[in-house]
Write a protein that holds these residues in place. Structure first.
Motif, short mmCIF file in Angstrom:
data_model
loop_
_atom_site.label_atom_id
_atom_site.label_comp_id
_atom_site.label_asym_id
_atom_site.label_seq_id
_atom_site.Cartn_x
_atom_site.Cartn_y
_atom_site.Cartn_z
N ALA A 97 1.08 -1.34 0.02
CA ALA A 97 0.09 -0.09 -0.05
C ALA A 97 0.77 1.20 0.00
N PRO A 98 0.50 2.36 -0.92
CA PRO A 98 1.38 3.39 -0.92
C PRO A 98 1.22 4.32 0.36
N VAL A 99 2.14 5.08 0.66
CA VAL A 99 1.78 5.84 1.88
C VAL A 99 1.80 7.35 1.42
N SER A 100 0.54 8.06 1.84
CA SER A 100 0.33 9.39 1.22
C SER A 100 0.89 10.47 2.06
N ASP A 101 1.24 10.30 3.43
CA ASP A 101 1.81 11.40 3.91
C ASP A 101 3.21 10.89 4.66
N TRP A 102 4.28 10.85 3.88
CA TRP A 102 5.52 10.34 4.47
C TRP A 102 6.00 10.93 5.65
N PRO A 103 6.22 12.28 5.91
CA PRO A 103 6.41 12.83 7.08
C PRO A 103 5.70 12.66 8.20
N ALA A 104 4.46 12.42 8.07
CA ALA A 104 3.51 12.05 9.46
C ALA A 104 3.97 10.37 9.71
N TRP A 105 4.10 9.66 8.71
CA TRP A 105 4.33 8.33 8.88
C TRP A 105 5.64 8.11 9.59
N VAL A 106 6.81 8.82 9.14
CA VAL A 106 8.02 9.01 9.76
C VAL A 106 7.77 9.38 11.28
N ARG A 107 7.19 10.42 11.59
CA ARG A 107 6.96 10.59 12.97
C ARG A 107 6.39 9.85 13.76
N THR A 108 5.49 8.93 13.24
CA THR A 108 4.96 7.87 14.10
C THR A 108 5.81 6.59 14.52
N LEU A 109 6.49 6.31 13.28
CA LEU A 109 7.69 5.36 13.52
C LEU A 109 8.66 5.80 14.48
N MET A 110 9.10 6.86 14.53
CA MET A 110 10.07 7.37 15.35
C MET A 110 9.84 7.83 16.81
N GLY A 111 8.36 8.09 16.72
CA GLY A 111 7.97 8.46 18.17
C GLY A 111 8.15 9.92 18.37
N ILE A 112 7.96 10.79 17.27
CA ILE A 112 8.31 12.17 17.33
C ILE A 112 6.82 12.91 17.61
N ALA A 113 6.61 13.58 18.63
CA ALA A 113 5.27 14.33 18.86
C ALA A 113 5.03 15.36 17.83
N VAL A 114 3.95 15.47 17.41
CA VAL A 114 3.69 16.61 16.59
C VAL A 114 3.81 17.98 17.19
N GLY A 115 4.66 18.75 16.40
CA GLY A 115 5.13 20.11 16.77
C GLY A 115 6.37 20.06 17.97
N GLU A 116 6.67 18.88 18.10
CA GLU A 116 7.99 18.77 19.00
C GLU A 116 9.10 19.47 18.43
N ARG A 117 9.73 20.69 19.08
CA ARG A 117 10.49 21.53 18.57
C ARG A 117 12.29 21.24 18.64
N SER A 118 12.25 20.03 19.52
CA SER A 118 13.63 19.70 19.70
C SER A 118 14.16 18.97 18.64
N VAL A 119 13.34 18.58 17.65
CA VAL A 119 13.77 17.41 16.47
C VAL A 119 13.67 18.56 15.30
N ASP A 120 14.80 18.02 14.61
CA ASP A 120 14.88 18.46 13.09
C ASP A 120 14.73 17.32 12.20
N LEU A 121 13.77 17.39 11.30
CA LEU A 121 13.42 16.45 10.28
C LEU A 121 13.96 16.66 8.92
N LEU A 122 15.09 16.17 8.56
CA LEU A 122 15.63 16.37 7.24
C LEU A 122 14.86 15.31 6.22
N ALA A 123 14.85 15.82 4.84
CA ALA A 123 14.01 14.98 4.12
C ALA A 123 14.59 15.36 2.72
#
Length: 906
Positions: free
Chosen positions: A749-775
């Motif tokens: 199944a394709p993933v429609s929202d990869w950034p959201a999928w990544v945050r869930t996998l890595m346990g990154i809370a929505v709006g967490e400021r201490s995390v930089d996500l490079l893509a």
């Protein structure tokens, strides 16, 4: 030497000699604990099983002592409880069940990883005082057919030989045994002996071209389940060529004529068809066996794990008995056990159809001996339920309470999904376990925290009948306790306190030894009676000893063979040759494959221990299926693609390993992966619960399955600082690395929202400021790459593509342990590979020294190494346990061929 106190503690910081908890070789281990509590593990140079050598698993034992994931206190109904509460409940529920439904409504299921003292108490409680023989062991899954074959031929479950026989033989035949990977130290002793005596020959009989087969002088790639036909043919050949020992047969055996008659009617062409072998190869093997006086035949799971396993064992024994090749140096049939204490379990009657001290539950005289010794008026009088039958009885509701110790049947038993359902429906399930979260502990009503290796005190017996001490060198954590302690306290609560007065393991061992000599005038093989005289201190210091023991000082190195005098333990005193009707080949249904299961080099059982070691997960990090190139091409399966393997019992999803090491129409899948480490890789879910009619051992080597290519929309690879709580992908496989985890992924199944999928996998809370996500994303090509940094440290990276992603996995995993990442280093993580200043070592080949394939190749091309030994001198690869030497040779050969091709093209 301080072996620890009765509660499993060990206040000493000096070196403690103990025994490895893995295979049946029974290697001695020297453990040294520093002031910080860190253990250093080395081989014990004085132990006669290994003389200081350890395999990759043994060498990595210190990496498995982490308390992460340990079960540290009892739990009842999903909540923490005290030992008193838990034990009261276990005793009450067992007592109520017995009172209402009888003693056969309860059962124990134990393990070849239990110590002999734990095993002894469990067997005594169930058979002697509860009054049922419903105690069986996971050794039923690996060695029961050998037990049955030995008893039919010898009148006792006796392994007659010693490890030195393998070194003294002129021909060693390995049947259904990948000794190089499953018993590496023993295999290296064999290879060293051949190097010293080049005239020695090794024959490997195995459907797969294993690492063992590659080292053999002759490999017979036999058709699955045709071993009995091959050895029947050998017996007929030996008789026809005058190679049988008529004097030995007349004086010491019975049944030869009947056994020989059963071999007739199988013409050479029919034998070749039955075995799938070239007649010339059969003739060469038969000639080697006929012409070589000193022959040892080593057999293991490939023989035992069959619905005709007992007959296969006896077909092998027949050939040794017919030629008198037994009981003398360098001769004999030799069963090598899969677990560290499968032999000890057999000694104390751990199987449902045995009594303690190698006595037979069907024998009234033996029952009388045990009844009188134990003062056990309720002694069971008939065999109990064997492993597969036991869990079928749980499923049917006939067994209503079960206590599982030191094993993981939700993964290891055939038709594993049915086992899970049965345990889920069982009214009362108790599990004694060291680890909190296994596929079996999830099904328990009561969890009891068990002491693990390094914390418990007792004995184990290896494949050559050598009893060794397993000593504690660290304190049991939390409220963990030895299994014998928990069993004894339940026995007292059931009203049997007088029979279970044990204060330490030494007291149990002395009683075990006393039973072995009780009313034993030499009519029984197992006798360690002189060890009754061991004081606690002497037991603490006991050196390895091979039974039978005839004197209190009878320990140390001398080998002790049995049957050299021609005396056996049958009523007549003669060995029995058994007529074997070799089954005819059964055609596989159209488009079905033969599934073979087994072990890999660096893992053990269901990963509860080896899965904790980054070093061991580096070699083979995910479940796979070996499939022949012709089959892969026909199915449209690509190298490193995915395969779905299924039948009416279940389905698994594993990586494709395309190789000609398996025969067309066959697949091989390891047994190790569970739901804790992979999405769908419990291979026993597709293995049928068909069993040998004599031994009750299930066949795990020839299941009929369908295989199809699984075509995902995307593949992925991730490294993560924390274990993910959930993975939203159809395929995933998780493996430990030094500072986190690595994760293989795929989904249709394709993933429609990869950034959201990544945050869930890595346990990154929505709006967490201490995390930089490079893509980095190339949506048209289907390529996505992400790297997440918390406070400038990498906490996770994900690499996604339409094909298996080409990323330097070891290099990416190492970045988890790096310090604060500079911008250039962050973008290197997104690239997924090291720069020129940091060469990629490649996939790990030598786990002992973490040497990768690229480093080995570089030793050939850049440093001129022309042999495995020269590569070892430069890199250390292959210089410890040696089980990677064949892989090193393959890399060497590949580099040479590549260089030769380039030179020719130039």
């Amino acid at each position: 030497m301080n072996a620890g106190t009765a509660d499993g503690s060990n206040p000493s910081r000096q070196c403690v000699k103990t025994t490895c908890p893995y295979c049946g070789v029974g290697c001695g281990v020297a453990a040294t604990v520093d002031e910080a509590g860190n253990a250093t593990i080395a081989g014990d140079p004085d132990h006669p099983a290994n003389f200081g050598r350890l395999c990759s698993k043994g060498a990595a034992l210190a990496e498995t002592l982490d308390l992460d994931g340990r079960l540290l206190r009892p739990w009842v109904d999903g909540r923490p409880a005290s030992w008193e509460t838990a034990l009261d409940l276990v005793a009450r529920r067992f007592a109520e069940t017995i009172a209402e439904h009888g003693p056969d409504s309860v059962a124990f299921y134990v393990s070849g990883q239990c110590l002999t003292e734990d095993y002894y108490v469990a067997n005594k409680l169930m058979k002697g005082f509860i009054g049922s023989a419903n105690i069986d062991t996971n050794s039923r899954l690996c060695m029961a057919s050998t037990v049955a074959g030995h008893r039919r031929a010898f009148g006792s479950d006796t392994v007659p030989g010693c490890y030195t026989d393998l070194e003294q033989a002129d021909l060693v035949v390995l049947v259904g045994s990948n000794l190089a990977w499953c018993h590496p130290v023993l295999f290296q002793r064999l290879v060293a002996a051949r190097a010293a005596r080049p005239a020695m020959r090794i024959v490997a009989i195995d459907p797969r071209r294993t690492v063992t087969a590659e080292e053999a002088d002759l490999h017979l790639a036999i058709r699955p389940n045709s071993d009995a036909a091959l050895f029947n043919g050998l017996l007929a050949h030996l008789a026809d060529t005058g190679a049988v020992d008529r004097a030995f047969l007349a004086a010491h055996t019975e049944g030869f004529d009947q056994a020989l008659a059963a071999t007739r009617g199988l013409a050479p062409a029919a034998l070749a068809d039955a075995t799938g072998l070239d007649p010339a190869a059969i003739a060469r093997f038969y000639a080697l066996f006929r012409e070589t006086r000193r022959v040892v035949t080593v057999f293991s799971q490939g023989v035992n794990q069959s619905t005709g396993g007992t007959d296969k064992v006896n077909a092998i024994l027949n050939c040794h008995l017919a030629t008198g090749r037994i009981g003398r140096p360098g001769t004999g049939p030799f069963s090598v056990t899969g677990q560290p204490n499968a032999m000890g379990g057999r000694e104390v009657g751990g199987l449902a159809n045995q009594l303690a001290a190698h006595m037979e539950i069907e024998n009234p005289a033996h029952r009388d001996v045990v009844r009188r010794f134990w003062n056990a008026p309720r002694l069971a009088e008939r065999p109990g339920l064997k492993a597969v039958e036991l869990f079928q009885a749980i499923e049917a509701g006939r067994v209503k309470a079960v206590w599982i110790m030191c094993t993981n049947p939700a993964d290891s038993l055939p038709e594993a999904d049915r086992v899970v359902a049965a345990l889920r429906a069982c009214p009362f399930v108790v599990v004694s376990e060291a680890m909190a979260d296994t596929d079996t502990t999830r099904l328990a009503d009561v969890l009891l925290p068990a002491a693990a290796w390094g914390e418990k005190d007792g004995t184990v017996t290896n494949s050559e009948r050598r009893i060794s001490r397993q000593r504690a060198f660290r304190r049991a954590p939390g409220e963990a306790r030895p299994d014998w302690w928990a069993l004894t306290r339940v026995a007292c609560r059931l009203g049997f306190a007088d029979a279970f007065p044990y204060r330490n393991a030494a007291e149990i061992f002395r009683e075990h030894a006393a039973l072995s000599e009780f009313d034993n005038d030499g009519s029984r093989d197992f006798d360690i009676g002189p060890l009754v005289g061991l004081s606690d201190a002497a037991y603490d210091a006991m050196a390895p000893v091979q039974w039978p023991v005839r004197d209190l000082g009878d320990t140390g190195l001398p080998d002790r063979r049995l049957f050299g005098d021609g005396r056996f333990f049958t009523p007549s005193g003669k060995a029995r040759l058994i007529p074997i009707a070799a089954p005819q080949p059964v055609p596989m249904p159209e488009r079905m494959f033969v599934l073979n299961t087994g072990r890999v080099r660096d893992h053990w059982h269901t990963l509860t221990r080896t899965g904790l070691s980054p070093r061991l997960t580096a070699h083979l990090a995910e479940p796979f299926a070996e499939i022949h190139p012709d089959d892969a091409h026909r199915l449209g399966a690509s190298e490193a693609g995915l395969l779905r393997i299924k039948n009416s019992r279940g389905a698994i999803l594993v990586r494709a390993l395309v190789t000609d090491r398996v025969q067309p129409g066959s697949v091989f899948v390891p047994m190790h992966w569970t739901d804790r480490f992979a999405s769908a890789a419990r291979v026993d879910a597709v293995v049928p619960a068909d069993t040998d009619p004599i031994s009750g051992q299930p066949g795990s080597k020839a299941a009929a399955v369908r295989v199809e290519a699984y075509r995902p929309a995307w593949y992925g690879f991730a490294v993560l600082a924390e274990r993910p709580r959930a993975v939203d992908a159809t395929y995933w496989a998780l493996a430990k690395v030094h500072d986190g985890w690595k994760l293989e992924l795929a989904d249709a199944a394709p993933v429609s929202d990869w950034p959201a999928w990544v945050r869930t996998l890595m346990g990154i809370a929505v709006g967490e400021r201490s995390v930089d996500l490079l893509a980095y994303r190339d949506a048209e090509a289907g390529i996505h790459r992400f790297a997440a940094f918390r406070n400038d440290r990498l906490i996770g990276a994900l690499f996604v593509g339409p094909d298996p992603v080409a990323v330097s996995r070891g290099w990416a995993a190492e970045r988890l342990g790096d310090g604060p990442a500079e911008p250039r280093q962050r973008f290197a993580v997104l690239a997924g590979r090291a720069g020129g200043d940091s060469p990629d070592p490649g996939a790990i080949v030598c786990s002992c020294f973490a040497v990768g394939a690229n480093r080995i190749a570089a030793a050939v091309t850049g440093q001129g190494c022309a042999s495995v030994d020269e590569i070892g001198a430069v890199t250390n690869a292959g210089t410890n346990c040696g089980s990677c030497r064949s892989e090193i040779q393959r890399i060497l050969d590949h580099v040479r061929r590549h260089d030769a091709t380039l030179e020719k093209a130039g």
